[in-house]
Scaffold this motif. Sequence first.
Motif, short mmCIF file in Angstrom:
data_model
loop_
_atom_site.label_atom_id
_atom_site.label_comp_id
_atom_site.label_asym_id
_atom_site.label_seq_id
_atom_site.Cartn_x
_atom_site.Cartn_y
_atom_site.Cartn_z
N ALA A 21 48.62 42.17 34.41
CA ALA A 21 49.22 43.35 35.04
C ALA A 21 48.57 44.27 35.70
O ALA A 21 48.79 44.62 36.70
N ILE A 22 47.47 44.42 35.08
CA ILE A 22 46.50 45.48 35.55
C ILE A 22 45.81 45.31 36.99
O ILE A 22 45.98 45.93 38.10
N PRO A 23 45.39 43.86 37.11
CA PRO A 23 44.95 43.57 38.78
C PRO A 23 46.18 43.65 39.60
O PRO A 23 45.90 43.83 40.83
N ALA A 24 47.24 43.02 39.06
CA ALA A 24 48.31 42.99 40.07
C ALA A 24 48.65 44.45 40.42
O ALA A 24 48.89 44.63 41.94
N VAL A 25 48.74 45.26 39.85
CA VAL A 25 48.97 46.89 40.15
C VAL A 25 47.91 47.45 41.03
O VAL A 25 48.15 48.14 41.78
N ILE A 26 46.78 47.21 40.88
CA ILE A 26 45.55 47.61 41.46
C ILE A 26 45.68 46.91 42.84
O ILE A 26 45.46 47.48 43.89
N LEU A 27 45.79 45.81 43.04
CA LEU A 27 45.91 44.97 44.38
C LEU A 27 47.10 45.69 45.03
O LEU A 27 47.09 45.74 46.40
N TYR A 28 48.39 45.85 44.47
CA TYR A 28 49.39 46.23 45.16
C TYR A 28 49.28 47.77 45.81
O TYR A 28 49.64 47.92 46.58
N GLY A 29 48.51 48.37 44.78
CA GLY A 29 48.17 49.91 45.17
C GLY A 29 47.16 49.86 46.30
O GLY A 29 47.49 50.70 47.21
N MET A 31 47.00 47.64 48.53
CA MET A 31 47.87 47.07 49.69
C MET A 31 48.69 48.40 50.52
O MET A 31 48.72 48.39 51.31
N LEU A 32 49.31 49.10 49.39
CA LEU A 32 50.21 49.94 49.75
C LEU A 32 49.58 51.46 50.30
O LEU A 32 50.00 52.27 51.21
N PHE A 33 48.47 51.88 49.71
CA PHE A 33 47.97 53.18 49.69
C PHE A 33 46.56 53.12 50.54
O PHE A 33 46.33 54.35 50.97
N ALA A 34 46.01 52.03 50.42
CA ALA A 34 44.52 51.93 51.02
C ALA A 34 44.71 51.71 52.58
O ALA A 34 45.75 50.84 52.97
N LEU A 45 48.15 41.07 48.93
CA LEU A 45 49.47 40.59 48.64
C LEU A 45 49.62 39.28 47.75
O LEU A 45 50.30 38.93 46.75
N VAL A 46 48.44 38.30 48.27
CA VAL A 46 48.53 37.26 47.59
C VAL A 46 47.81 37.33 45.99
O VAL A 46 48.41 36.77 45.16
N GLY A 47 46.69 38.05 45.96
CA GLY A 47 46.30 38.16 44.91
C GLY A 47 47.04 39.03 43.74
O GLY A 47 47.25 38.74 42.57
N GLY A 48 47.88 39.73 44.36
CA GLY A 48 48.72 40.84 43.38
C GLY A 48 49.92 39.88 42.76
O GLY A 48 50.31 40.09 41.51
N THR A 49 50.36 39.06 43.81
CA THR A 49 51.45 37.99 43.45
C THR A 49 51.10 37.14 42.41
O THR A 49 51.64 36.81 41.62
N PHE A 50 49.79 36.52 42.62
CA PHE A 50 49.10 35.71 41.55
C PHE A 50 49.23 36.49 39.97
O PHE A 50 49.69 35.82 39.33
#
Length: 150
Positions: A21-29, A31-34, A45-50
Amino acid sequence: MLGAFTSEAYRRGIFLGVFFAIPAVILYGVMLFAEIDQLGVQMSLVGGTFFALLAAFQFIFKEDGLYLYEHGLEIVHFKRKKTILYKDIRYFTITSNWTLAGASSFFISFRKSPHIGIRMMDERMIRLFFEANQHAANELGARLTYVKSY
């Protein structure tokens, strides 16, 4: 009754779920904030979903394992429960099965891992899906006959 025998698998499922769950949150973060380009958004998006799917899988199936009770045992695998009474079991053994250890673009490696096999009175053999450890063998050996496999 969740004993020490099954608590290891239970904790492993919880910890793996949090770990994924930690890499998913980091990747979504990211995507959204950077401020990244379209390729970065797609990769995040692909990595976070995986990783989110892996975490969900670990949280859903964290209760898989072998549960020992007073009169029998219960095998839980993918939310399916199978109850076996001790009187229906002839013996158990520990066998080594080949499992995938790693894969890369150059080679695929396998290793032998110990698994518990249960021989029923009607000669059926049930091989458990998780790796056996010393504690598991001791707990099961206190209730059933152990036969060394060759």
